[in-house]
Design an enzyme around this catalytic site. Structure first.
Site, PDB file in Angstrom:
ATOM      1  N   SER A 277      -9.317  -4.295   7.752  1.00 41.79           N
ATOM      2  CA  SER A 277      -8.154  -4.175   8.649  1.00 41.79           C
ATOM      3  C   SER A 277      -8.636  -4.203  10.090  1.00 41.79           C
ATOM      4  CB  SER A 277      -7.438  -2.852   8.417  1.00 41.79           C
ATOM      5  OG  SER A 277      -6.980  -2.765   7.102  1.00 41.79           O
TER       6      SER A 277
ATOM      7  N   GLU B  32      -8.679  -1.211  14.754  1.00 40.82           N
ATOM      8  CA  GLU B  32      -9.309  -0.291  13.813  1.00 40.82           C
ATOM      9  C   GLU B  32     -10.807  -0.582  13.787  1.00 40.82           C
ATOM     10  OE1 GLU B  32     -10.757   1.462  10.352  1.00 40.82           O
ATOM     11  OE2 GLU B  32     -10.155  -0.605  10.001  1.00 40.82           O
TER      12      GLU B  32
ATOM     13  N   ARG C 297      -8.592   7.465   9.801  1.00 37.56           N
ATOM     14  CA  ARG C 297      -9.754   6.655  10.247  1.00 37.56           C
ATOM     15  C   ARG C 297     -10.445   7.325  11.448  1.00 37.56           C
ATOM     16  NH1 ARG C 297      -8.052   4.545   6.245  1.00 37.56           N
ATOM     17  NH2 ARG C 297      -7.998   2.320   5.796  1.00 37.56           N
TER      18      ARG C 297
HETATM   19  N1  EPU Z   1       2.426  -6.193   4.332  1.00 40.65           N
HETATM   20  C1  EPU Z   1       3.097  -7.261   4.845  1.00 40.65           C
HETATM   21  N2  EPU Z   1       2.543  -8.493   4.709  1.00 40.65           N
HETATM   22  C2  EPU Z   1       1.359  -8.679   4.081  1.00 40.65           C
HETATM   23  C3  EPU Z   1       0.657  -7.585   3.560  1.00 40.65           C
HETATM   24  C4  EPU Z   1       1.215  -6.339   3.697  1.00 40.65           C
HETATM   25  O1  EPU Z   1       4.194  -7.126   5.415  1.00 40.65           O
HETATM   26  O2  EPU Z   1       0.939  -9.835   3.993  1.00 40.65           O
HETATM   27  C5  EPU Z   1       3.055  -4.868   4.444  1.00 40.65           C
HETATM   28  C6  EPU Z   1       3.793  -4.579   3.147  1.00 40.65           C
HETATM   29  O3  EPU Z   1       4.977  -3.918   3.483  1.00 40.65           O
HETATM   30  C7  EPU Z   1       2.861  -3.641   2.417  1.00 40.65           C
HETATM   31  C8  EPU Z   1       2.258  -2.885   3.575  1.00 40.65           C
HETATM   32  O4  EPU Z   1       2.091  -3.866   4.608  1.00 40.65           O
HETATM   33  O5  EPU Z   1       3.569  -2.797   1.553  1.00 40.65           O
HETATM   34  C9  EPU Z   1       0.956  -2.228   3.257  1.00 40.65           C
HETATM   35  O6  EPU Z   1       0.026  -3.222   2.837  1.00 40.65           O
HETATM   36  P1  EPU Z   1      -1.348  -2.821   2.109  1.00 40.65           P
HETATM   37  O7  EPU Z   1      -1.050  -2.020   0.912  1.00 40.65           O
HETATM   38  O8  EPU Z   1      -2.146  -4.056   1.935  1.00 40.65           O
HETATM   39  O9  EPU Z   1      -2.032  -1.826   3.139  1.00 40.65           O
HETATM   40  P2  EPU Z   1      -2.237  -1.826   4.709  1.00 40.65           P
HETATM   41  O10 EPU Z   1      -1.439  -0.708   5.290  1.00 40.65           O
HETATM   42  O11 EPU Z   1      -2.020  -3.159   5.300  1.00 40.65           O
HETATM   43  C10 EPU Z   1      -4.159  -0.059   4.553  1.00 40.65           C
HETATM   44  C11 EPU Z   1      -5.563   0.104   5.024  1.00 40.65           C
HETATM   45  C12 EPU Z   1      -6.500  -0.736   4.176  1.00 40.65           C
HETATM   46  C13 EPU Z   1      -6.370  -0.301   2.725  1.00 40.65           C
HETATM   47  C14 EPU Z   1      -4.908  -0.481   2.298  1.00 40.65           C
HETATM   48  C15 EPU Z   1      -4.643   0.027   0.904  1.00 40.65           C
HETATM   49  C16 EPU Z   1      -5.399   0.576   7.414  1.00 40.65           C
HETATM   50  C17 EPU Z   1      -5.626   0.067   8.800  1.00 40.65           C
HETATM   51  N3  EPU Z   1      -5.667  -0.281   6.420  1.00 40.65           N
HETATM   52  O12 EPU Z   1      -3.795  -1.426   4.802  1.00 40.65           O
HETATM   53  O13 EPU Z   1      -7.828  -0.459   4.598  1.00 40.65           O
HETATM   54  O14 EPU Z   1      -7.199  -1.090   1.883  1.00 40.65           O
HETATM   55  O15 EPU Z   1      -4.056   0.291   3.197  1.00 40.65           O
HETATM   56  O16 EPU Z   1      -4.633   1.399   0.923  1.00 40.65           O
HETATM   57  O17 EPU Z   1      -5.003   1.723   7.238  1.00 40.65           O
HETATM   58  C18 EPU Z   1      -9.531  -1.133   6.092  1.00 40.65           C
HETATM   59  O18 EPU Z   1      -9.425  -0.021   6.607  1.00 40.65           O
HETATM   60  O19 EPU Z   1     -10.339  -1.978   6.517  1.00 40.65           O
HETATM   61  C19 EPU Z   1      -8.661  -1.483   4.988  1.00 40.65           C
HETATM   62  C20 EPU Z   1      -8.683  -2.674   4.395  1.00 40.65           C
END
Ligand code: EPU
Length: 359
Positions: free
Chosen positions: A244, A348, A166
């Protein structure tokens, strides 16, 4: 140039903050923008200057006393390529998801995992958007921009953009120097699905088994990604949010070990703590996990809240949340994650206050 005074930004930020700017400038072409800056006309506009895209990664912390610029440069064109590689040039004001749809419908691989991300192509280049195992930097070749210091148009190769998680030079040392006018992507005619993130492979294979005549295509992967996003993330058109709110922290292995110990004592010895190896002794931990484990998931306070299906997303629940309510919630979450895990979350979402000068 369209120059508007005392302009409401409520519909220009997906968080739905009811704020305004002293002046708003919209333009439709690179020539128009370059001509405006080289004629010196910008010097009469209220300062500071800020360039926005779809406003999907911003939190306005109050009325903006300066001038907000917005690009209306919208086009998508395929350029001649070779060996199955297809350059696609996209105007900075084009909706990012329109680009993903266009590529997927033409059977071009590369953008499908980034489907459904709100915002515009120019901001995608600044922010290095990422989702489901793919980042903007994986599919871009070069960025074309106006250098506001020399008033000349410059082409910057991907290798020189200093892309990171990012992050890019447009957010760091070169902040305010360049206005992105178009981006050249490099997509591919050759099959190249990226299915390793989470349950993406299983979902794509299921969709392909349900519709064997279509198989796995950029469009089928796009549709799966859109389904996953819709099931997890709030639609900003319905509930104000900026995706995020925090970055996933990258911490030394020793810090991760403490979080893992906490998780094992809470959930039992067989628990699989989610994490990603970030190289050089560092580990990336999902901020969503940390926030959920501090008890914030689904929390509401006044008009602001923590999304019940993805606690990394703060929401303007009623559409009436003030910047102060969102910031108060941000501070409480950051403090509790720091108290419990010793990790300081970084936002972010970019906070834009009266003091912010972007150009
Ligand atoms: N998780 C939880 N609780 C929840 C949801 C998720 O514990 O309610 C944990 C789980 O372990 C899950 C992990 O978080 O496996 C990852 O969750 P997710 O796949 O939803 O991804 P994220 O790391 O929370 C990042 C990006 C998102 C992007 C997703 C999918 C960042 C800051 N965010 O989120 O990007 O859509 O991966 O690749 O890196 C954005 O930048 O605005 C954004 C939405």
């Amino acid at each position: 140039m369209e120059i508007l005074h005392h302009y409401s930004l409520k519909d220009r930020n997906t968080f739905g903050m009811d704020v305004s700017c002293a002046c708003f400038v919209g333009y439709e072409s690179e020539e128009e923008l370059a001509g405006f800056f080289s004629s010196g006309k910008q010097s009469g506009l209220p300062k500071p200057f800020l360039h926005i895209g779809g406003g999907s990664n911003l939190l306005f912390t109050g009325d903006f006393p300066g001038t907000v610029f917005h690009s209306g440069i919208r086009y998508i064109r395929e350029l001649p390529g070779q060996d199955g590689r297809v350059p696609v040039v996209v105007g900075a004001g084009t909706l990012w998801d329109d680009v993903c749809k266009w590529c997927a419908e033409k059977g071009l691989w590369g953008t499908e995992n980034l489907s459904g991300i709100p915002g515009e192509a120019g901001a995608a280049a600044v922010q290095n958007i990422g989702a489901y195992g793919v980042e903007f930097q994986d599919i871009v070749r070069e960025i074309r921009c106006l250098d506001v210091v020399t008033c000349s148009i410059k082409t910057i190769r991907k290798e020189d953009c200093r892309y990171g998680y990012r992050d890019s030079m447009f957010k760091q040392g070169a902040k305010g120097r360049y206005i992105v006018t178009s981006v050249v992507l490099e997509v591919s005619r050759d099959a190249g699905p990226r299915l390793e993130y989470g349950h993406v492979r299983a979902a794509v294979e299921k969709a392909s088994a349900d519709a064997p005549e279509t198989g796995i295509s950029p469009l089928s992967v796009r549709n799966v990604i859109l389904e996953i996003r819709n099931s997890k993330l709030p639609d900003p058109a319905v509930t104000g949010n900026a995706g995020s709110f925090f970055k996933n922290p990258v911490v030394p292995r020793s810090v991760y070990a403490k979080v893992e110990n906490y998780a094992l004592s809470k959930y039992g010895p067989d628990y699989n703590m989610p994490h990603f190896d970030a190289g050089s002794g560092f580990v990336k931990i999902p901020a969503a996990w940390l926030i959920e484990n501090c008890g914030w998931k689904g929390y509401r306070e006044g008009n602001a809240g923590v999304y019940e299906r993805q606690p990394l997303v703060l929401v303007n629940l009623t559409g009436k949340a003030s910047p102060e309510e969102i910031i108060a919630l941000e501070k409480k979450i950051t403090a509790s994650v720091s108290d419990i895990f010793g990790i300081v979350l970084e936002p972010e979402v970019e906070h834009i206050g009266p003091e912010k000068q972007i150009l």
